[in-house]
Design a protein around this motif. Structure first.
Motif, PDB file in Angstrom:
ATOM      1  N   GLY A  30       0.325  -1.010  -0.058  1.00  0.00           N
ATOM      2  CA  GLY A  30       0.043   0.374  -0.250  1.00  0.00           C
ATOM      3  C   GLY A  30       1.276   1.576  -0.216  1.00  0.00           C
ATOM      4  O   GLY A  30       2.201   0.816  -0.090  1.00  0.00           O
ATOM      5  N   GLY A  31       0.001   2.345   0.471  1.00  0.00           N
ATOM      6  CA  GLY A  31       0.814   3.413  -0.138  1.00  0.00           C
ATOM      7  C   GLY A  31       1.239   4.153  -1.594  1.00  0.00           C
ATOM      8  O   GLY A  31      -0.105   3.675  -2.066  1.00  0.00           O
ATOM      9  N   GLU A  32       1.902   5.334  -1.369  1.00  0.00           N
ATOM     10  CA  GLU A  32       1.415   6.021  -2.640  1.00  0.00           C
ATOM     11  C   GLU A  32       1.710   5.647  -3.386  1.00  0.00           C
ATOM     12  O   GLU A  32       1.326   6.527  -4.655  1.00  0.00           O
ATOM     13  N   LEU A  33       2.975   5.073  -3.599  1.00  0.00           N
ATOM     14  CA  LEU A  33       3.116   4.661  -5.260  1.00  0.00           C
ATOM     15  C   LEU A  33       2.518   2.972  -5.536  1.00  0.00           C
ATOM     16  O   LEU A  33       3.070   2.345  -6.506  1.00  0.00           O
ATOM     17  N   LYS A  34       1.644   2.425  -4.758  1.00  0.00           N
ATOM     18  CA  LYS A  34       1.014   1.588  -4.708  1.00  0.00           C
ATOM     19  C   LYS A  34       0.417   1.750  -6.370  1.00  0.00           C
ATOM     20  O   LYS A  34       0.577   0.540  -7.019  1.00  0.00           O
ATOM     21  N   GLY A  35      -0.287   2.401  -6.775  1.00  0.00           N
ATOM     22  CA  GLY A  35      -0.390   2.518  -8.453  1.00  0.00           C
ATOM     23  C   GLY A  35       0.401   3.077  -9.165  1.00  0.00           C
ATOM     24  O   GLY A  35      -0.367   2.084 -10.105  1.00  0.00           O
ATOM     25  N   LEU A  36       1.596   2.612  -8.604  1.00  0.00           N
ATOM     26  CA  LEU A  36       2.526   2.950 -10.071  1.00  0.00           C
ATOM     27  C   LEU A  36       2.624   1.399 -10.026  1.00  0.00           C
ATOM     28  O   LEU A  36       3.267   1.152 -11.010  1.00  0.00           O
ATOM     29  N   GLY A  37       2.712   0.675  -8.615  1.00  0.00           N
ATOM     30  CA  GLY A  37       2.928  -0.581  -8.980  1.00  0.00           C
ATOM     31  C   GLY A  37       1.967  -1.144 -10.073  1.00  0.00           C
ATOM     32  O   GLY A  37       2.330  -2.868 -11.105  1.00  0.00           O
ATOM     33  N   ILE A  38       0.507  -0.956  -9.461  1.00  0.00           N
ATOM     34  CA  ILE A  38      -0.325  -1.776 -10.484  1.00  0.00           C
ATOM     35  C   ILE A  38       0.044  -0.749 -12.185  1.00  0.00           C
ATOM     36  O   ILE A  38      -0.208  -2.022 -12.595  1.00  0.00           O
ATOM     37  N   GLU A  39       0.157   0.000 -12.219  1.00  0.00           N
ATOM     38  CA  GLU A  39       0.197   0.643 -13.983  1.00  0.00           C
ATOM     39  C   GLU A  39       1.166  -0.548 -14.213  1.00  0.00           C
ATOM     40  O   GLU A  39       0.951  -0.402 -15.534  1.00  0.00           O
ATOM     41  N   ILE A  40       2.275  -0.627 -13.685  1.00  0.00           N
ATOM     42  CA  ILE A  40       3.871  -1.373 -13.969  1.00  0.00           C
ATOM     43  C   ILE A  40       2.555  -2.863 -14.862  1.00  0.00           C
ATOM     44  O   ILE A  40       3.405  -3.045 -15.857  1.00  0.00           O
ATOM     45  N   ILE A  41       2.339  -4.019 -13.889  1.00  0.00           N
ATOM     46  CA  ILE A  41       1.833  -4.429 -14.024  1.00  0.00           C
ATOM     47  C   ILE A  41       0.748  -4.278 -14.856  1.00  0.00           C
ATOM     48  O   ILE A  41       0.850  -5.413 -16.232  1.00  0.00           O
ATOM     49  N   LYS A  42       0.319  -3.418 -15.152  1.00  0.00           N
ATOM     50  CA  LYS A  42      -1.320  -3.128 -16.285  1.00  0.00           C
ATOM     51  C   LYS A  42      -0.403  -3.096 -17.406  1.00  0.00           C
ATOM     52  O   LYS A  42      -0.702  -4.169 -18.647  1.00  0.00           O
ATOM     53  N   LYS A  43       0.820  -2.603 -17.622  1.00  0.00           N
ATOM     54  CA  LYS A  43       1.008  -1.998 -19.080  1.00  0.00           C
ATOM     55  C   LYS A  43       2.432  -3.232 -19.350  1.00  0.00           C
ATOM     56  O   LYS A  43       2.467  -3.736 -21.004  1.00  0.00           O
ATOM     57  N   ILE A  44       3.081  -3.683 -18.131  1.00  0.00           N
ATOM     58  CA  ILE A  44       3.941  -5.320 -18.978  1.00  0.00           C
ATOM     59  C   ILE A  44       2.736  -6.438 -19.615  1.00  0.00           C
ATOM     60  O   ILE A  44       3.128  -7.176 -20.293  1.00  0.00           O
ATOM     61  N   SER A  45       1.266  -6.697 -19.130  1.00  0.00           N
ATOM     62  CA  SER A  45      -0.084  -7.172 -19.118  1.00  0.00           C
ATOM     63  C   SER A  45      -0.212  -7.158 -20.615  1.00  0.00           C
ATOM     64  O   SER A  45      -1.079  -7.736 -21.274  1.00  0.00           O
ATOM     65  N   ASN A  47      -2.720  -4.949 -20.634  1.00  0.00           N
ATOM     66  CA  ASN A  47      -4.081  -4.719 -19.899  1.00  0.00           C
ATOM     67  C   ASN A  47      -4.753  -5.586 -18.901  1.00  0.00           C
ATOM     68  O   ASN A  47      -5.916  -5.345 -18.896  1.00  0.00           O
ATOM     69  N   GLU A  48      -4.102  -6.729 -19.520  1.00  0.00           N
ATOM     70  CA  GLU A  48      -4.657  -8.257 -19.742  1.00  0.00           C
ATOM     71  C   GLU A  48      -4.501  -8.542 -18.003  1.00  0.00           C
ATOM     72  O   GLU A  48      -5.903  -8.909 -17.771  1.00  0.00           O
ATOM     73  N   ILE A  49      -4.412  -8.734 -16.779  1.00  0.00           N
ATOM     74  CA  ILE A  49      -4.696  -8.464 -15.526  1.00  0.00           C
ATOM     75  C   ILE A  49      -4.836  -7.228 -14.882  1.00  0.00           C
ATOM     76  O   ILE A  49      -4.686  -5.984 -15.003  1.00  0.00           O
ATOM     77  N   GLN A  50      -6.113  -7.110 -14.799  1.00  0.00           N
ATOM     78  CA  GLN A  50      -6.746  -6.063 -14.996  1.00  0.00           C
ATOM     79  C   GLN A  50      -6.293  -6.105 -12.960  1.00  0.00           C
ATOM     80  O   GLN A  50      -7.199  -5.207 -12.354  1.00  0.00           O
ATOM     81  N   LYS A  51      -7.310  -6.754 -11.758  1.00  0.00           N
ATOM     82  CA  LYS A  51      -7.533  -7.201 -10.673  1.00  0.00           C
ATOM     83  C   LYS A  51      -6.812  -7.640  -9.861  1.00  0.00           C
ATOM     84  O   LYS A  51      -6.010  -9.288 -10.626  1.00  0.00           O
ATOM     85  N   ILE A  52      -5.559  -6.911  -8.948  1.00  0.00           N
ATOM     86  CA  ILE A  52      -4.675  -7.935  -8.558  1.00  0.00           C
ATOM     87  C   ILE A  52      -5.574  -8.194  -6.718  1.00  0.00           C
ATOM     88  O   ILE A  52      -5.232  -7.117  -5.725  1.00  0.00           O
ATOM     89  N   ASP A  53      -5.717  -9.507  -6.055  1.00  0.00           N
ATOM     90  CA  ASP A  53      -5.656  -9.823  -5.052  1.00  0.00           C
ATOM     91  C   ASP A  53      -4.999 -10.531  -4.390  1.00  0.00           C
ATOM     92  O   ASP A  53      -4.316 -10.106  -3.205  1.00  0.00           O
ATOM     93  N   ASN A  54      -3.823 -10.339  -5.242  1.00  0.00           N
ATOM     94  CA  ASN A  54      -1.972 -11.393  -3.953  1.00  0.00           C
ATOM     95  C   ASN A  54      -1.037 -11.210  -5.251  1.00  0.00           C
ATOM     96  O   ASN A  54      -1.298 -10.867  -6.418  1.00  0.00           O
ATOM     97  N   ILE A  55       0.102 -10.609  -4.757  1.00  0.00           N
ATOM     98  CA  ILE A  55       1.536 -10.519  -5.085  1.00  0.00           C
ATOM     99  C   ILE A  55       2.459 -11.133  -4.412  1.00  0.00           C
ATOM    100  O   ILE A  55       2.391 -10.453  -3.616  1.00  0.00           O
ATOM    101  N   GLN A  56       3.263 -12.125  -5.049  1.00  0.00           N
ATOM    102  CA  GLN A  56       4.824 -12.338  -4.435  1.00  0.00           C
ATOM    103  C   GLN A  56       5.473 -12.075  -5.561  1.00  0.00           C
ATOM    104  O   GLN A  56       5.873 -12.471  -6.799  1.00  0.00           O
ATOM    105  N   ILE A  57       6.986 -11.374  -4.899  1.00  0.00           N
ATOM    106  CA  ILE A  57       7.761 -11.335  -5.520  1.00  0.00           C
ATOM    107  C   ILE A  57       9.761 -12.060  -5.265  1.00  0.00           C
ATOM    108  O   ILE A  57       9.426 -11.550  -4.734  1.00  0.00           O
TER     109      ILE A  57
END
Length: 338
Positions: A30-45, A47-57
């Motif tokens: 969470g926090g102010e950079l959460k939106g940036l992380g989601i944007e990167i995931i959407k960009k790489i996918s 836009n195939e991945i729209q919802k992120i319930d859990n993520i492990q890196i």
């Protein structure tokens, strides 16, 4: 839950994937950079991945910079090939490793790589991979830099630095004011304008230091022996120059050569073919040479790739482009005669 920390992901010089891994950690934190992380995931996918319930890196799982498990059905890998040699082999090998990993057989796999350098990827061997380029990273990160000035702000400054010195060739005529990145930008522009499959630039290191070369106008020819047998060879043009240290410019030895080259694989006939081609160039060049633009014969005849002649004392972009124009006319005339 641990606070996201870049050093969890940093491995040697893998700065770019470390930054991305650190940003993606905020998706779950969470926090102010959460939106940036989601944007990167959407960009790489795409836009195939729209919802992120859990993520492990995972960092450096089986030597892959980042392996990202998303929900229960997606897997993303991210590697940095900015300064890698043999890019095709690296990406193919790592893609094969993760595709055969029994742990992830049931997941849909998406592959991406980071490339913040200038070099065109000459067939990186990663079909349908997503490329995170320098400009794309800047576009995504810049709106967030004020939220984390210490790290993101400095990373944005670094990417802007690369852009600034890459573009210097557009405004500076004198090569003494070019950064090594400026040559890369200039050769990229040449390559784009030529649209030749065989044109390319390379950097290399020798005892004298780093150099960069650009080759183009490659033509396949046949040399007919007295026996009637034909030997294939190639003629092409090359620009070559020494490079300043990685973070310096104002470099007095930034004086390129324009080279007329011949490639002969058949060792037995290379001197014969080299002399044959040079003699024709020697007859052609007289109508193009001036007091300030003279093509000098060279004695370099070692190896498969041999230099026939060169133009020296090229100190400005304007003169280099005049030399390129004349060299291309000579090769065009040569092409009609051999």
């Amino acid at each position: 839950m641990e606070t996201p920390n870049i050093f969890r992901f940093a491995r040697g010089s893998a700065l770019n994937t470390a930054i991305i891994g650190w940003i993606l950690d905020f998706v779950s934190y969470g926090g102010e950079l959460k939106g940036l992380g989601i944007e990167i995931i959407k960009k790489i996918s795409r836009n195939e991945i729209q919802k992120i319930d859990n993520i492990q890196i995972l960092s450096m799982y089986k030597n892959i910079s980042l392996v990202i498990e998303i929900n229960d059905d997606y897997l993303i890998t991210i590697d940095d090939i900015t300064f890698a040699k043999n890019q095709s082999n690296i990406l193919k090998k790592r893609r094969d490793i993760i595709s055969k990993d029994t742990k992830y057989l049931d997941r849909k796999k998406l592959f991406a790589y980071v490339h913040i350098g200038n070099k065109h990827e000459y067939g990186v061997g990663c079909d349908n991979c997503y490329v995170l380029s320098r400009d794309e990273l800047l576009e995504m990160i810049k709106p967030y830099e004020e939220k984390n000035k210490e790290l993101l702000g400095e990373y944005v400054d670094y990417l802007n630095f690369l852009n600034e010195f890459t573009s210097k060739y557009k405004t500076e005529q004198d090569f003494c004011n070019w950064h090594r990145l400026s040559w890369e930008g200039y050769f990229n522009e040449m390559q784009d304008s030529l649209n030749e499959a065989d044109s390319k630039w390379e950097t290399f290191t020798s005892k004298e230091g780093d150099s960069i070369s650009f080759e183009w106008n490659r033509k396949s020819k046949k040399y007919k022996l007295s026996t009637g047998e034909e030997i294939e060879y190639f003629v092409y043009l090359m620009i070559e120059t020494k490079l300043p240290c990685r973070y310096k410019y104002n470099y007095n030895e930034n004086k390129p050569y324009l080279l007329f080259k011949v490639e002969v694989s058949e060792t037995k006939y290379k001197s014969e073919i080299r002399n044959y081609v040079w003699n024709i160039i020697n007859d052609i060049k007289d109508k193009y040479e001036t007091d300030e633009l003279f093509i000098e014969k060279t004695s370099h005849a070692i190896g498969t790739h041999m230099t026939l002649g060169r133009i020296e004392e090229i100190k400005t972009k304007e003169k280099l482009e005049a030399c390129v124009d004349i060299a291309e006319k000579i090769i065009s005339d040569l092409d009609k005669l051999i």
